[in-house]
Enzyme design. Structure first.
Site, PDB file in Angstrom:
ATOM      1  N   LYS A 173       3.319 -15.265   1.938  1.00 52.92           N
ATOM      2  CA  LYS A 173       3.067 -16.125   0.428  1.00 52.92           C
ATOM      3  C   LYS A 173       4.487 -16.262   0.233  1.00 52.92           C
ATOM      4  O   LYS A 173       5.080 -15.882  -1.073  1.00 52.92           O
ATOM      5  CB  LYS A 173       2.495 -15.097  -0.361  1.00 52.92           C
ATOM      6  CG  LYS A 173       1.727 -15.760  -1.735  1.00 52.92           C
ATOM      7  CD  LYS A 173       0.756 -16.982  -1.670  1.00 52.92           C
ATOM      8  CE  LYS A 173       0.530 -17.769  -3.037  1.00 52.92           C
ATOM      9  NZ  LYS A 173      -0.348 -18.686  -2.742  1.00 52.92           N
ATOM     10  N   TYR A 227       0.686  -1.090   0.113  1.00 54.83           N
ATOM     11  CA  TYR A 227      -0.140   0.292   0.090  1.00 54.83           C
ATOM     12  C   TYR A 227       0.889   1.193  -0.101  1.00 54.83           C
ATOM     13  O   TYR A 227       0.528   2.360  -0.239  1.00 54.83           O
ATOM     14  CB  TYR A 227      -0.922  -0.121   1.240  1.00 54.83           C
ATOM     15  CG  TYR A 227      -1.939  -0.890   1.177  1.00 54.83           C
ATOM     16  CD1 TYR A 227      -2.436  -1.915   0.301  1.00 54.83           C
ATOM     17  CD2 TYR A 227      -3.085  -1.126   2.253  1.00 54.83           C
ATOM     18  CE1 TYR A 227      -3.251  -2.645   0.133  1.00 54.83           C
ATOM     19  CE2 TYR A 227      -4.069  -2.075   2.082  1.00 54.83           C
ATOM     20  CZ  TYR A 227      -4.135  -3.041   1.166  1.00 54.83           C
ATOM     21  OH  TYR A 227      -5.109  -3.886   1.220  1.00 54.83           O
ATOM     22  N   ASP A 239      -3.405 -17.945   1.190  1.00 54.72           N
ATOM     23  CA  ASP A 239      -4.561 -18.648   0.690  1.00 54.72           C
ATOM     24  C   ASP A 239      -5.195 -19.737   1.616  1.00 54.72           C
ATOM     25  O   ASP A 239      -6.165 -19.753   2.096  1.00 54.72           O
ATOM     26  CB  ASP A 239      -4.210 -19.366  -0.682  1.00 54.72           C
ATOM     27  CG  ASP A 239      -2.976 -19.796  -0.820  1.00 54.72           C
ATOM     28  OD1 ASP A 239      -2.293 -19.638   0.077  1.00 54.72           O
ATOM     29  OD2 ASP A 239      -2.681 -20.379  -1.924  1.00 54.72           O
ATOM     30  N   ASP A 279      -5.465  -6.800   5.691  1.00 52.29           N
ATOM     31  CA  ASP A 279      -6.845  -5.931   5.376  1.00 52.29           C
ATOM     32  C   ASP A 279      -7.876  -6.785   5.123  1.00 52.29           C
ATOM     33  O   ASP A 279      -8.942  -6.835   5.490  1.00 52.29           O
ATOM     34  CB  ASP A 279      -6.418  -5.015   4.025  1.00 52.29           C
ATOM     35  CG  ASP A 279      -7.406  -4.012   3.823  1.00 52.29           C
ATOM     36  OD1 ASP A 279      -8.308  -4.117   4.588  1.00 52.29           O
ATOM     37  OD2 ASP A 279      -7.270  -3.504   2.836  1.00 52.29           O
TER      38      ASP A 279
END
Ligand code: NAD
Length: 366
Positions: A196, A145, A228, A252
């Site tokens: 990840k 972000y 995931d 988030d």
């Protein structure tokens, strides 16, 4: 060393239902202040749409200055249809980003705890959520972000592309991981770090740094999970988690998913912490659709006051008192409209605040 007993709190009621829920939360804060013999000075100031109306900017300098000088900030919510068409840089929501970055609030703590009386309000089966009590620790001021370079450009062959950068430095990872390990020590001593690492080098690095830091927290269990899989495990078996530590973007998404396990957005508090400052707020917005109608659930903001005592005012007990008062009032079958179900008694915002206040008054202080 004796504990500090005098505090300055800056309060930003904001817009929509913000002032309504903040008023109830302050009622609770005052009761705890008197029970513990504290002296809490409260400075109220406008931010969001209220800040824009007062000064032409959603985060007036004077409001930010008050936040900088406070031991903690309590915020209601900002935003509303009235300000939807003004310039993006002046929208009420910009106040939130301004506060987070100006105050260096890099850690967002969102508990997702289900109150026994509300188990049936969850969209998941009772056996999956009953007893759920997890905490998402999300990095808030770094990652994709904020990373540079970012933007949209055109390549030599005329192809347009958009891009962002996912970057984390070692100190950024260490400081957020420390918060997760420290809070886990006060809970069930288990941290699951979510990344990840199989695809993104930056989060492979995240995993490496968290693992190294873990050697200073050998009393806390550490596990790692791909994002995931975590998204799936949160709806399959959320009770396996105690503290989830993760990056800005993953946090988030996962914190919204986790919060919905518990039923209503009107029940969930949050804390945003930095080295010097901290801000507490319900996770919901300004709910313009129900503002001014005594329909807002004040419990998320009241529970945020509990977190404020725990993390900023060095007092553990008020958080437990508030949680048990909420549990007991809900247990008596009292509900605001958002959590109403058959056979329960519906009350308004103020009455819910009064009932929690009455419960708290009954609690003895050693
Ligand atoms: P919202 O959270 O305000 O409302 C979503 C839904 O939940 C609405 O139906 C609302 O009535 C209900 N709801 C929310 N809080 C409730 C409560 N305490 N009690 C009972 N019901 C409650 O989200 P939205 O409608 O998407 O956004 C409204 C405004 O709030 C927008 O301007 C948005 O930008 C802003 N917003 C602000 C914050 C913040 O201040 N932190 C967060 C999210 C949205």
């Amino acid at each position: 060393m004796s504990k500090k007993t005098e505090f300055n709190i800056t309060v930003f009621p904001g817009d929509g239902i913000g002032p309504e829920v903040v008023q109830e939360a302050l009622k609770i804060l005052r009761i705890i202040e008197s029970k513990l013999g504290l002296k809490i000075s409260i400075n109220e100031a406008p931010v969001g749409g209220a800040g824009y109306e007062a000064t032409g900017h959603p985060l007036p300098d004077a409001s930010l200055e008050l936040a900088r000088n406070a031991d903690a900030v309590l915020l209601g919510a900002v935003g509303g249809p009235k300000w939807e068409n003004i310039d993006f840089s002046l929208r009420p929501e910009r106040a939130l980003l301004g506060l987070r970055s100006s105050l260096g609030l890099y850690a967002n703590l969102r508990p997702a705890r289900i109150f026994p009386a509300l188990v049936d309000a969850s969209t998941l089966k009772r056996e999956v959520v009953e007893g759920l009590d997890l905490l998402v620790v999300r990095e808030l001021t770094g990652g994709i972000y904020f990373g540079e370079p970012r933007g949209v450009d055109t390549l030599e062959d005329g192809t347009r592309r958009g891009f962002n950068t996912l970057v984390y430095s070692e100190p950024e990872i260490i400081r957020i991981a420390r918060i997760a390990f420290d809070v886990a020590r006060k809970r069930n001593k288990s941290v699951c770090s979510v990344d990840k690492a199989n695809v993104l080098e930056s989060t492979g690095f995240w995993r490496e740094v968290v693992t190294d830091l873990h050697s200073s927290y050998s009393d806390v269990e550490l596990s790692h999970m791909y994002v995931d899989n975590c998204a799936m495990q949160l709806v399959r078996n959320p009770k396996q988690f105690d503290v989830i530590l993760t990056t800005n973007m993953f946090g988030d998404i996962l914190s919204d998913e986790a919060s919905m396990l518990t039923g209503s957005i009107g029940m969930l508090p949050s804390a945003s912490l930095g080295e010097k400052h901290a801000m507490y707020e319900p996770i919901h917005g300004s709910a313009p659709d129900i503002a001014g109608q005594e329909l807002a659930n004040p419990l998320a903001t009241i529970l945020s006051v509990g977190m404020m005592f725990k993390y900023s005012l060095d007092r553990e007990e008020p958080n437990e008192w508030i949680e048990s008062a909420v549990e007991s009032v809900l247990g008596q079958g009292v509900r605001t409209a958002d959590i109403m179900s058959d056979g329960m008694k519906q009350v308004g915002t103020k009455e819910m605040g009064d009932l929690i206040a009455e419960e708290l008054e009954k609690r003895n202080v050693a």
